[in-house]
Structure formats: structure tokens, C-alpha cells
Design an enzyme around this catalytic site. Structure first.
Site, PDB file in Angstrom:
ATOM      1  N   ASN A 115       0.865  -1.177   0.000  1.00 52.49           N
ATOM      2  CA  ASN A 115       0.000   0.000   0.000  1.00 52.49           C
ATOM      3  C   ASN A 115       0.900   1.225   0.000  1.00 52.49           C
ATOM      4  O   ASN A 115       1.458   1.605   1.034  1.00 52.49           O
ATOM      5  CB  ASN A 115      -0.905  -0.028   1.240  1.00 52.49           C
ATOM      6  CG  ASN A 115      -1.863   1.157   1.274  1.00 52.49           C
ATOM      7  OD1 ASN A 115      -1.806   2.058   0.437  1.00 52.49           O
ATOM      8  ND2 ASN A 115      -2.737   1.164   2.269  1.00 52.49           N
TER       9      ASN A 115
ATOM     10  N   LYS B  25       3.501   0.801   2.968  1.00 54.92           N
ATOM     11  CA  LYS B  25       3.061  -0.143   3.989  1.00 54.92           C
ATOM     12  C   LYS B  25       3.063  -1.521   3.351  1.00 54.92           C
ATOM     13  O   LYS B  25       2.611  -1.673   2.210  1.00 54.92           O
ATOM     14  CB  LYS B  25       1.629   0.214   4.410  1.00 54.92           C
ATOM     15  CG  LYS B  25       1.368   0.184   5.889  1.00 54.92           C
ATOM     16  CD  LYS B  25       0.071   0.905   6.186  1.00 54.92           C
ATOM     17  CE  LYS B  25      -0.872   0.013   6.945  1.00 54.92           C
ATOM     18  NZ  LYS B  25      -2.172   0.657   7.190  1.00 54.92           N
TER      19      LYS B  25
ATOM     20  N   ARG C  30      -2.693  -2.125  -3.389  1.00 55.41           N
ATOM     21  CA  ARG C  30      -3.873  -1.269  -3.220  1.00 55.41           C
ATOM     22  C   ARG C  30      -3.783  -0.130  -4.230  1.00 55.41           C
ATOM     23  O   ARG C  30      -2.778   0.579  -4.301  1.00 55.41           O
ATOM     24  CB  ARG C  30      -3.899  -0.687  -1.816  1.00 55.41           C
ATOM     25  CG  ARG C  30      -5.034   0.295  -1.661  1.00 55.41           C
ATOM     26  CD  ARG C  30      -4.989   0.999  -0.340  1.00 55.41           C
ATOM     27  NE  ARG C  30      -6.169   1.843  -0.184  1.00 55.41           N
ATOM     28  CZ  ARG C  30      -6.127   3.058   0.349  1.00 55.41           C
ATOM     29  NH1 ARG C  30      -4.993   3.567   0.768  1.00 55.41           N
ATOM     30  NH2 ARG C  30      -7.224   3.755   0.464  1.00 55.41           N
TER      31      ARG C  30
ATOM     32  N   HIS D 266     -13.021   3.042  -0.142  1.00 56.44           N
ATOM     33  CA  HIS D 266     -13.047   2.101   0.990  1.00 56.44           C
ATOM     34  C   HIS D 266     -13.698   0.774   0.588  1.00 56.44           C
ATOM     35  O   HIS D 266     -14.228   0.056   1.439  1.00 56.44           O
ATOM     36  CB  HIS D 266     -13.820   2.663   2.200  1.00 56.44           C
ATOM     37  CG  HIS D 266     -13.166   3.819   2.883  1.00 56.44           C
ATOM     38  ND1 HIS D 266     -13.900   4.866   3.397  1.00 56.44           N
ATOM     39  CD2 HIS D 266     -11.872   4.097   3.160  1.00 56.44           C
ATOM     40  CE1 HIS D 266     -13.072   5.742   3.960  1.00 56.44           C
ATOM     41  NE2 HIS D 266     -11.836   5.293   3.822  1.00 56.44           N
TER      42      HIS D 266
ATOM     43  N   HIS E   5     -17.710   2.706   7.814  1.00 57.08           N
ATOM     44  CA  HIS E   5     -16.246   2.757   7.954  1.00 57.08           C
ATOM     45  C   HIS E   5     -15.890   4.139   8.487  1.00 57.08           C
ATOM     46  O   HIS E   5     -15.925   5.134   7.762  1.00 57.08           O
ATOM     47  CB  HIS E   5     -15.579   2.493   6.595  1.00 57.08           C
ATOM     48  CG  HIS E   5     -14.087   2.552   6.638  1.00 57.08           C
ATOM     49  ND1 HIS E   5     -13.286   1.424   6.528  1.00 57.08           N
ATOM     50  CD2 HIS E   5     -13.235   3.593   6.802  1.00 57.08           C
ATOM     51  CE1 HIS E   5     -12.020   1.781   6.615  1.00 57.08           C
ATOM     52  NE2 HIS E   5     -11.952   3.085   6.778  1.00 57.08           N
ATOM     53  N   LEU E   6     -15.580   4.207   9.788  1.00 60.14           N
ATOM     54  CA  LEU E   6     -15.314   5.487  10.442  1.00 60.14           C
ATOM     55  C   LEU E   6     -13.862   5.544  10.883  1.00 60.14           C
ATOM     56  O   LEU E   6     -13.527   5.195  12.016  1.00 60.14           O
ATOM     57  CB  LEU E   6     -16.247   5.673  11.656  1.00 60.14           C
ATOM     58  CG  LEU E   6     -17.747   5.414  11.431  1.00 60.14           C
ATOM     59  CD1 LEU E   6     -18.515   5.563  12.747  1.00 60.14           C
ATOM     60  CD2 LEU E   6     -18.305   6.358  10.363  1.00 60.14           C
TER      61      LEU E   6
ATOM     62  N   ARG F  10     -11.893  16.117   6.344  1.00 60.24           N
ATOM     63  CA  ARG F  10     -12.761  16.428   5.199  1.00 60.24           C
ATOM     64  C   ARG F  10     -14.157  16.796   5.694  1.00 60.24           C
ATOM     65  O   ARG F  10     -14.689  16.165   6.611  1.00 60.24           O
ATOM     66  CB  ARG F  10     -12.873  15.237   4.241  1.00 60.24           C
ATOM     67  CG  ARG F  10     -11.573  14.849   3.570  1.00 60.24           C
ATOM     68  CD  ARG F  10     -11.847  13.838   2.449  1.00 60.24           C
ATOM     69  NE  ARG F  10     -10.633  13.194   2.009  1.00 60.24           N
ATOM     70  CZ  ARG F  10     -10.336  11.904   2.226  1.00 60.24           C
ATOM     71  NH1 ARG F  10     -11.181  11.122   2.872  1.00 60.24           N
ATOM     72  NH2 ARG F  10      -9.200  11.413   1.785  1.00 60.24           N
TER      73      ARG F  10
ATOM     74  N   MET G 193     -10.466  11.949  16.747  1.00 59.90           N
ATOM     75  CA  MET G 193     -11.709  11.814  17.511  1.00 59.90           C
ATOM     76  C   MET G 193     -11.433  11.642  19.011  1.00 59.90           C
ATOM     77  O   MET G 193     -12.228  12.088  19.846  1.00 59.90           O
ATOM     78  CB  MET G 193     -12.530  10.635  16.968  1.00 59.90           C
ATOM     79  CG  MET G 193     -13.860  10.422  17.659  1.00 59.90           C
ATOM     80  SD  MET G 193     -14.960  11.855  17.636  1.00 59.90           S
ATOM     81  CE  MET G 193     -15.912  11.552  16.148  1.00 59.90           C
ATOM     82  N   ARG G 194     -10.305  11.015  19.363  1.00 57.84           N
ATOM     83  CA  ARG G 194     -10.002  10.842  20.793  1.00 57.84           C
ATOM     84  C   ARG G 194      -9.927  12.190  21.505  1.00 57.84           C
ATOM     85  O   ARG G 194     -10.458  12.366  22.609  1.00 57.84           O
ATOM     86  CB  ARG G 194      -8.671  10.099  20.975  1.00 57.84           C
ATOM     87  CG  ARG G 194      -8.774   8.619  20.734  1.00 57.84           C
ATOM     88  CD  ARG G 194      -7.415   7.996  20.580  1.00 57.84           C
ATOM     89  NE  ARG G 194      -6.821   8.411  19.313  1.00 57.84           N
ATOM     90  CZ  ARG G 194      -5.932   7.699  18.635  1.00 57.84           C
ATOM     91  NH1 ARG G 194      -5.490   6.562  19.126  1.00 57.84           N
ATOM     92  NH2 ARG G 194      -5.464   8.128  17.493  1.00 57.84           N
TER      93      ARG G 194
ATOM     94  N   VAL H 275     -12.502   4.940  14.552  1.00 56.03           N
ATOM     95  CA  VAL H 275     -13.583   5.465  15.387  1.00 56.03           C
ATOM     96  C   VAL H 275     -14.663   4.401  15.583  1.00 56.03           C
ATOM     97  O   VAL H 275     -15.134   4.172  16.704  1.00 56.03           O
ATOM     98  CB  VAL H 275     -14.193   6.742  14.757  1.00 56.03           C
ATOM     99  CG1 VAL H 275     -15.353   7.258  15.596  1.00 56.03           C
ATOM    100  CG2 VAL H 275     -13.125   7.816  14.580  1.00 56.03           C
ATOM    101  N   GLY H 276     -15.047   3.735  14.510  1.00 57.20           N
ATOM    102  CA  GLY H 276     -16.139   2.754  14.581  1.00 57.20           C
ATOM    103  C   GLY H 276     -15.835   1.609  15.525  1.00 57.20           C
ATOM    104  O   GLY H 276     -16.725   1.096  16.211  1.00 57.20           O
TER     105      GLY H 276
ATOM    106  N   GLU I 242      -8.204  -4.444   5.646  1.00 56.63           N
ATOM    107  CA  GLU I 242      -8.120  -4.196   4.206  1.00 56.63           C
ATOM    108  C   GLU I 242      -6.986  -4.984   3.573  1.00 56.63           C
ATOM    109  O   GLU I 242      -7.101  -5.446   2.435  1.00 56.63           O
ATOM    110  CB  GLU I 242      -7.958  -2.691   3.958  1.00 56.63           C
ATOM    111  CG  GLU I 242      -9.224  -1.932   4.332  1.00 56.63           C
ATOM    112  CD  GLU I 242      -9.071  -0.423   4.342  1.00 56.63           C
ATOM    113  OE1 GLU I 242      -8.616   0.110   5.372  1.00 56.63           O
ATOM    114  OE2 GLU I 242      -9.406   0.218   3.332  1.00 56.63           O
TER     115      GLU I 242
HETATM  116  P1  AMP Z   1      -8.128   4.724  10.894  1.00 59.66           P
HETATM  117  O1  AMP Z   1      -8.089   5.670   9.729  1.00 59.66           O
HETATM  118  O2  AMP Z   1      -9.089   3.600  10.724  1.00 59.66           O
HETATM  119  O3  AMP Z   1      -6.762   4.270  11.326  1.00 59.66           O
HETATM  120  O4  AMP Z   1      -8.723   5.584  12.121  1.00 59.66           O
HETATM  121  C1  AMP Z   1      -7.933   6.595  12.693  1.00 59.66           C
HETATM  122  C2  AMP Z   1      -8.784   7.441  13.602  1.00 59.66           C
HETATM  123  O5  AMP Z   1      -9.484   6.627  14.544  1.00 59.66           O
HETATM  124  C3  AMP Z   1      -7.980   8.388  14.442  1.00 59.66           C
HETATM  125  O6  AMP Z   1      -7.754   9.604  13.761  1.00 59.66           O
HETATM  126  C4  AMP Z   1      -8.836   8.609  15.657  1.00 59.66           C
HETATM  127  O7  AMP Z   1      -9.626   9.755  15.438  1.00 59.66           O
HETATM  128  C5  AMP Z   1      -9.749   7.406  15.701  1.00 59.66           C
HETATM  129  N1  AMP Z   1      -9.529   6.604  16.909  1.00 59.66           N
HETATM  130  C6  AMP Z   1      -8.567   5.699  17.139  1.00 59.66           C
HETATM  131  N2  AMP Z   1      -8.680   5.178  18.376  1.00 59.66           N
HETATM  132  C7  AMP Z   1      -9.766   5.776  18.933  1.00 59.66           C
HETATM  133  C8  AMP Z   1     -10.433   5.686  20.207  1.00 59.66           C
HETATM  134  N3  AMP Z   1      -9.990   4.859  21.160  1.00 59.66           N
HETATM  135  N4  AMP Z   1     -11.512   6.466  20.407  1.00 59.66           N
HETATM  136  C9  AMP Z   1     -11.955   7.304  19.454  1.00 59.66           C
HETATM  137  N5  AMP Z   1     -11.385   7.429  18.247  1.00 59.66           N
HETATM  138  C10 AMP Z   1     -10.304   6.683  17.988  1.00 59.66           C
END
Ligand code: AMP
Length: 373
Positions: A13, A20, A70, A159, A187-188, A220, A262-263, A310-311, A360
Site C-alpha cells: 500500500n 506499507k 492497493r 473504501h 467505515h469510520l 474532510r 476523535m479521541r 472510530v467505529g 483491508e
Molecule cells: P483509521 O483511519 O481507521 O486508522 O482511524 C484513525 C482514527 O481513529 C484516528 O484519527 C482517531 O480519530 C480514531 N480513533 C482511534 N482510536 C480511537 C479511540 N480509542 N476512540 C476514538 N477514536 C479513535
């Protein structure tokens, strides 16, 4: 020859400055890693060729069966993974105008891997391909058809490997074949999209010709009145590049709350911060709007699946996004949700709400094997 690696697949990727990789033997990961800041001062490698060269020198590639790449944008040309030949390379290059940030890096990865592993088949797996089954009614923008045709303007969606993998896992969780199950996948991650999956096929998704529309994301904006762009330009005097930045890189959670993670937003919200609270509310309400929209498109809904950063990790987002939908058969059990159990809806719910970690790279390896089978 160490039979161990027979049938191994190397998944690559490539981003604009990163590479990656993950080496699979079946479902087992034999090696994985990340090369960063490629081409930057003090980075790990001068270019993608040097990066892949150093990665390959560390791996035992005896019996490597394939490399799976990818590729973000497959445009109208690719509705399935493609075994790479010169024509595929040319097609991915012709699609660069549709994905100017991603496809050049993906292409660099393909070209370097073909050069360094000339006897190993390569497969391109497209983020858009899963959505090629969308009917014209959801994929078409209501603009002049001739302009749309000439410039390939339509909804492609992204995605796709994640939505494909997670919707299949949701069917498995329900103990039914994917062809019999209707799922909304959410997918969040830093990027975010929702997808309506009808009997294993994507029939609608929130991203469009580009990854900008739909859900609120880390940086975004997601959906916005397109005429806001004219206003920002004509009244605000902003250039197209400045508006691009505002919506793609400084929008979403970053635009609303000043940070894209989001954290951090959740922490500030729990301390009563108003901007973080509004960002959270806009984020979760947008998800709920699409759950309702996709429930209508699907006609019957069996499952909702949360995935990505996030999800998978934010129970409070899952609860808020689906709050108040009991009348639609959608509910979240607080204890199950807090424990992030695979199923977070109460027993006997008409709609099974679940949390499914996406993978993925595994999906790319699977699709690579299928393409070569
Ligand atoms: P990804 O693109 O799937 O790697 O998701 C990355 C995003 O997931 C990060 O920018 C965070 O905003 C969110 N994230 C990761 N861990 C947590 C958590 N424990 N609680 C809330 N959001 C999280």
C-alpha cells in the site's frame, strides 16, 4: 525451498511518501511494516524503489505467489481486481486526474515491484471496484450528461475493500450467506464512508467521484452545498486551491474543533468544550441521516456494522449515531456497546448492530489470490 511460503502474498500500500507492506501465508501474517517519509530529508528512503528494495532484502520471499497492490481509483475501467500488465499500468496512469494524490503513488509501487520482482504476478486491487455494482440511479449526478461523460464525472465510492470485507463478516456473524443479507457498513476512520450493501453488492455509498462527500471525517467536510464553493470564491476571494484545502484538509473535525483526532474531540467534549460538542453532534447526526437513507434504499435491513478507528473504538459515537432509532428496529445495548462485543444490539433486535475490525490488507490478499486462481 521452504514450503512455508508456498502461496504467500505480499500486499503493498504505497502512499505519496510511505510504503506499507504485509506478507501473508493464507490468513497468517509473516511480516509487516511501514517505510515513512520517502523522498523527504531525513526520511527512511530516497524513493519508492529504494524503499521497496530495502523491504524486500529483509523478507524471505521463497515461493512468493503474488504481489497485491492497493490502488485507490479504478474509475469506470475496473469493476474487479486486475492482473497487472502494461495495459493495466497505462489505465491506472490515465486515471491520475481522478485521484491526483493517490494513484501516482500506487502506480510507483506497481512499477517498482514489477522491476524488482519480474517473475511474480502482480494484482491491482481497487478501492472503487466494490462499488461498481451501484445502479445508475445512485451513481449518477444530475448534471449535463455530455459534460459528465466527457470528464468521467459520476459517483465511484472508496473504501471498497473494507466495505466488502466487513459486510461479508457481518453475514458470517448472522450465520447467513452474504447474498441473503442486507447491511449498512460504517467505515469510520480518519477517512469515513457508509455503504448500503444489498445481498453482498454495494448499491450506494457516501463518497463520490472523490473521497470528499458524505460523512464528516478527520479533515474532510463531507457533504456541503456545492454552491458554497462559488460563494467562497466570489464573495470570499478564495482561490480554488484554498477552497480545496478548506474542505479536504482543514475541514471535518479539524474545521469544527481544531483537531482531526476523535479521541481528542471526545476528551474535550467530556470536559464541556462547546466546539468539540458541536463537532461530535454534527459527526454523529450525519451518520444517522445516512443510516435512515440507506434503510430506505435497502428496503429491509439485517445488520449495521461499525468499523475502522472510530467505529471500532468509540462506543459513545456508536451510541449517539444510532440513538432514537428504536422505531426502525435499531437499538444499541449500553453494556455490550461499552465492551465492544461483536454484537452490540440487544438480543432479539430486528437489526443486528455489530462491531467488526476491518482488515483491508487481508482482503487485498484474498482478492489477489482470487484474481490469479
Ligand atoms: P483509521 O483511519 O481507521 O486508522 O482511524 C484513525 C482514527 O481513529 C484516528 O484519527 C482517531 O480519530 C480514531 N480513533 C482511534 N482510536 C480511537 C479511540 N480509542 N476512540 C476514538 N477514536 C479513535
Amino acid at each position: 525451498m521452504s514450503g512455508r511460503l508456498a502461496g504467500a502474498v505480499l500486499v503493498l500500500n504505497c502512499g505519496s511518501s510511505s510504503l506499507k507492506y504485509r506478507l501473508f501465508d493464507g490468513a497468517d501474517t509473516l511480516a509487516h511494516g511501514l517505510v515513512e517519509r520517502i523522498g523527504e530529508p531525513g526520511g527512511d528512503a530516497a524513493d519508492h524503489g529504494a524503499a521497496l528494495g530495502s523491504v524486500l532484502s529483509t523478507l524471505d520471499l521463497t515461493g512468493l505467489a503474488a504481489v497485491g497492490h492497493r490502488v485507490v481509483h479504478g474509475g469506470p475501467d475496473f469493476s474487479a481486481p486486475a492482473v497487472v500488465d502494461d495495459a493495466v499500468v497505462d489505465a491506472v496512469r490515465r486515471l491520475i486526474p481522478l485521484a491526483p494524490l493517490h494513484n501516482p503513488a500506487n502506480l510507483a509501487g506497481i512499477e517498482v515491484a514489477r522491476r524488482l520482482l519480474p517473475n511474480v504476478p502482480q494484482v491491482a486491487v481497487f478501492d472503487t471496484a466494490f462499488h461498481a455494482t451501484m445502479p445508475e440511479a445512485t451513481a449518477t449526478y444530475a448534471i449535463d450528461v455530455e459534460v459528465a461523460r466527457r470528464l468521467r464525472v459520476r459517483k465511484y465510492g472508496f473504501h471498497g475493500t473494507s466495505h466488502a470485507y466487513v459486510s461479508r463478516c457481518a453475514a458470517t456473524l448472522l450465520g447467513r450467506p452474504p447474498a441473503e443479507v442486507n447491511v449498512i457498513t460504517l467505515h469510520l476512520g480518519n477517512g469515513a464512508s457508509a455503504c448500503a450493501v444489498h445481498g453482498g453488492r454495494s448499491i450506494a455509498t457516501t463518497m463520490g467521484m472523490t473521497p470528499l462527500p458524505g460523512l464528516v471525517m478527520g479533515t474532510r467536510s463531507g457533504d456541503i452545498d456545492p454552491a458554497v464553493v462559488f460563494h467562497l470564491h466570489r464573495v470570499g476571494g478564495m482561490s480554488i486551491d484554498e477552497i480545496d484545502n478548506l474542505l479536504n484538509r482543514d475541514g471535518g473535525l479539524r474545521g469544527l474543533a481544531g483537531e482531526n483526532d476523535m479521541r481528542a474531540v471526545l476528551r474535550r467534549r467530556s470536559e464541556g468544550d462547546a466546539a468539540a460538542t458541536l463537532a461530535f453532534d454534527v459527526y454523529c447526526t450525519r451518520i444517522k441521516q445516512y443510516v435512515g437513507a440507506y434503510l430506505a434504499l435497502l428496503g429491509r435491513l439485517d445488520a449495521i456494522a461499525f468499523t475502522a478507528g472510530v467505529g471500532e473504538n468509540a462506543p459513545v459515537v456508536r451510541a449517539a449515531a444510532l440513538a432514537g432509532l428504536a422505531g426502525l428496529g435499531i437499538a444499541v445495548d449500553p453494556d455490550r456497546n461499552a465492551r465492544a462485543e461483536p454484537v452490540i444490539s440487544p438480543p432479539g433486535s430486528p437489526v443486528t448492530v455489530c462491531v467488526i475490525p476491518t482488515d483491508e490488507e487481508f482482503e487485498i490478499a484474498e482478492q489477489t489470490r482470487h484474481a490469479l486462481a
